[in-house]
Write a protein that holds these residues in place. Structure first.
Motif, PDB file in Angstrom:
ATOM      1  N   PRO A 322       0.827  -1.203   0.000  1.00 30.42           N
ATOM      2  CA  PRO A 322       0.000   0.000   0.000  1.00 30.42           C
ATOM      3  C   PRO A 322       0.868   1.263   0.000  1.00 30.42           C
ATOM      4  O   PRO A 322       2.082   1.195   0.200  1.00 30.42           O
ATOM      5  N   ILE A 323       0.265   2.393  -0.216  1.00 28.75           N
ATOM      6  CA  ILE A 323       0.939   3.681  -0.052  1.00 28.75           C
ATOM      7  C   ILE A 323       0.409   4.280   1.249  1.00 28.75           C
ATOM      8  O   ILE A 323      -0.697   4.830   1.297  1.00 28.75           O
ATOM      9  N   ASN A 324       1.169   4.143   2.302  1.00 26.02           N
ATOM     10  CA  ASN A 324       0.700   4.524   3.635  1.00 26.02           C
ATOM     11  C   ASN A 324       1.005   5.986   3.969  1.00 26.02           C
ATOM     12  O   ASN A 324       2.088   6.485   3.662  1.00 26.02           O
ATOM     13  N   THR A 325       0.064   6.624   4.614  1.00 29.68           N
ATOM     14  CA  THR A 325       0.361   7.874   5.293  1.00 29.68           C
ATOM     15  C   THR A 325       1.112   7.541   6.585  1.00 29.68           C
ATOM     16  O   THR A 325       1.136   6.384   7.023  1.00 29.68           O
ATOM     17  N   ASP A 327       0.572   8.044   9.701  1.00 33.28           N
ATOM     18  CA  ASP A 327      -0.189   7.455  10.799  1.00 33.28           C
ATOM     19  C   ASP A 327      -0.342   5.945  10.584  1.00 33.28           C
ATOM     20  O   ASP A 327      -0.252   5.153  11.533  1.00 33.28           O
ATOM     21  N   ARG A 328      -0.531   5.545   9.322  1.00 37.01           N
ATOM     22  CA  ARG A 328      -0.635   4.116   9.020  1.00 37.01           C
ATOM     23  C   ARG A 328       0.723   3.422   9.124  1.00 37.01           C
ATOM     24  O   ARG A 328       0.801   2.253   9.485  1.00 37.01           O
ATOM     25  N   VAL A 335       5.910  -2.604  11.605  1.00 36.15           N
ATOM     26  CA  VAL A 335       6.632  -1.472  12.197  1.00 36.15           C
ATOM     27  C   VAL A 335       6.564  -1.536  13.716  1.00 36.15           C
ATOM     28  O   VAL A 335       7.558  -1.295  14.413  1.00 36.15           O
ATOM     29  N   LYS A 336       5.387  -1.893  14.228  1.00 37.07           N
ATOM     30  CA  LYS A 336       5.243  -2.033  15.676  1.00 37.07           C
ATOM     31  C   LYS A 336       6.100  -3.183  16.220  1.00 37.07           C
ATOM     32  O   LYS A 336       6.747  -3.055  17.263  1.00 37.07           O
TER      33      LYS A 336
END
Length: 403
Positions: A322-325, A327-328, A335-336
């Motif tokens: 996806p192309i994440n902003t 916040d995403r 990432v978490k």
């Protein structure tokens, strides 16, 4: 992790803004002791490059991104007494890092030739826009202009023939950050060389050199063919299909890296006739017939949602994303899991959120355990511990505006 790889190495950091501080933050994360020298009452310009600001603090987010793990010592190098302090500190340091204009530190006797007389095995790293030599050596260099001059913006953005076409800079300071990382590599190599030979060195790094150096396949596309690459938007010059496509509810990056992946994509997408078409059998043919293939794929990708495509294509090993902003990005499970958002205690804000160093040794991230310092936070302790200056001496220096 103890000890860290660079434990025992001390860096005198005269740099400011981004390229130099990015380098010294990496060195601090790797375990070096970094003494950041700042002008009294002013400090690094990026402390004021806000908003946004850290809550309950005067620090700008920009400054916080590149100064973790350092000690801030305020010394006015324009004053002779300030120069004397810096000369004394150099004798206790392994590395000096600076990003002043060429020759800018000579009047303070803080240039390489002056300091190597004080410490012959000194590693001295200079970061400038255009290097220590050449017709542009005296020019100031900034990331945005370097992205333009170094060719990156000619490759970034939509083609002139499309709506919104034109050159675009990268959304972060690409040349500065890459130069900072090259500086780290160079300093580590110089430390290894000194260990073998006992000899120091003067490292000359230029933003323009780095920007040209990281043009990678695009540079070789030009040098090999003589053809000047054009902007392709999100498409790839050497691989097709390798770009962003609109989906039913957003966008999907499709990154087909080989012919087998293209076959599997077509099976999932229900367009196996494209995989069997002579024009699209190999990547070379797909690149040749890009203008035919991509318009055929656009309506296919529009038929499903981004999440549907991600689920279906990941099952068959077709790279996509996806192309994440942002916040995403920071909410993303991967990432978490990798703990890329970290928190450190901060003397004013209580806590400060930072981005983790991505390097891991033995499954542990290499992050300095100290937050970006307040202006002059460590002046007293460094001058006392390294130079033996007591409170009375420091009070006199402060009254004179030296610290």
């Amino acid at each position: 992790m103890s000890p860290k790889p660079l434990q025992g190495i001390r860096v005198l950091d005269l740099s400011r803004i981004l390229a130099g501080p990015w380098c010294s933050q990496q060195l601090a994360d790797l375990g070096a002791e970094v003494i950041k020298i700042e002008k009294p009452n002013e400090g690094d310009d990026t402390r004021r490059w806000g908003p946004p600001w850290l809550e309950n603090s005067k620090e700008a987010a920009y400054y916080l991104c590149a100064n973790r793990g350092k000690q801030s010592v305020t010394i006015d190098m324009a004053k002779p007494a300030g120069q004397a302090l810096l000369h004394a500190l150099v004798k206790h340091c392994d590395v000096v890092l600076e990003n002043f204009k060429v020759g800018g530190l000579k009047k303070y006797k803080l240039d390489y030739d002056s300091l190597k007389n004080l410490k012959p095995d000194l590693i001295y790293c200079s970061i400038t826009g255009f290097g220590q030599t050449g017709p542009y050596a005296q020019r100031a260099g900034y990331d945005f202009m370097i992205q333009g001059m170094g060719g990156l913006m000619s490759l970034t953005g939509q083609p002139d023939t499309e709506l919104g076409g034109g050159p675009v800079k990268v959304g972060v300071a690409f040349a500065d950050i890459f130069t900072g990382m090259y500086a780290v590599n160079a300093i580590l190599a110089a430390l290894f060389q000194r260990q073998q030979t006992g000899i120091g060195t003067h490292i000359d790094l230029a933003l323009l050199d780095v920007q040209v150096g990281v043009l990678a396949n695009q540079a070789l596309n030009y040098l090999t063919s003589g053809q000047v690459p054009e902007r392709l938007g999100n498409a790839h010059p050497n691989i097709v299909p390798y770009q962003a496509f609109a989906t039913q509810d957003g966008h999907l990056i499709l990154a087909v890296g080989n012919d087998a992946q293209f076959q599997r994509f077509c099976e999932v997408a229900g367009c196996t006739e494209l995989a069997q078409d002579e024009r699209f059998l190999t990547n070379a043919k797909r690149v040749e017939h890009r203008q035919t293939l991509v318009p055929l794929l656009i309506p296919v990708l529009k038929q499903r949602s981004t999440d549907d495509w991600l689920l279906a294509l990941e099952k068959v090993g077709v790279p996509c994303g996806p192309i994440n902003t942002l916040d995403r990005v920071f909410a993303d499970p991967q990432v978490k899991h990798r703990q890329l958002e970290i928190e450190l205690p901060h003397p004013e804000a209580g806590q400060v959120k930072l981005v983790s160093n991505p390097i891991r040794f033995d499954n542990q991230a290499l992050n300095a355990d100290k937050p970006p310092p307040l202006l002059g936070e460590h002046t007293a302790s460094v001058l006392q511990n390294l130079l033996g200056l007591d409170a009375t001496q420091q009070t006199a220096l402060k009254a004179a505006g030296v610290i």
